[in-house]
Design a protein around this motif. Structure first.
Motif: not given
Length: 62
Positions: A1-24
């Motif tokens: 399992m990748k590190a910080n999978q909980d964060i990655r899952n939360a981003v995906a479940v809500h339909g965001f991309k990691l770049w959008e999280l980075a921007e926020a």
């Protein structure tokens, strides 16, 4: 399992991309990706999850 999978899952479940999280978060998307390679401390994770919650709320207001 990748590190910080909980964060990655939360981003995906809500339909965001990691770049959008980075921007926020106000960071470069490459820096966020590098940061997520290793498991983050709980205080940093809490900050990220609060940011994801704000992103979800902002989307609802649109």
């Amino acid at each position: 399992m990748k590190a910080n999978q909980d964060i990655r899952n939360a981003v995906a479940v809500h339909g965001f991309k990691l770049w959008e999280l980075a921007e926020a978060l106000g960071v470069n998307d490459g820096n966020l990706s590098r940061k997520l390679r290793r498991e983050l401390p709980n205080d940093q994770k809490e900050h990220i999850f609060r940011t994801i919650d704000r992103m979800v709320e902002a989307r609802k207001e649109m």
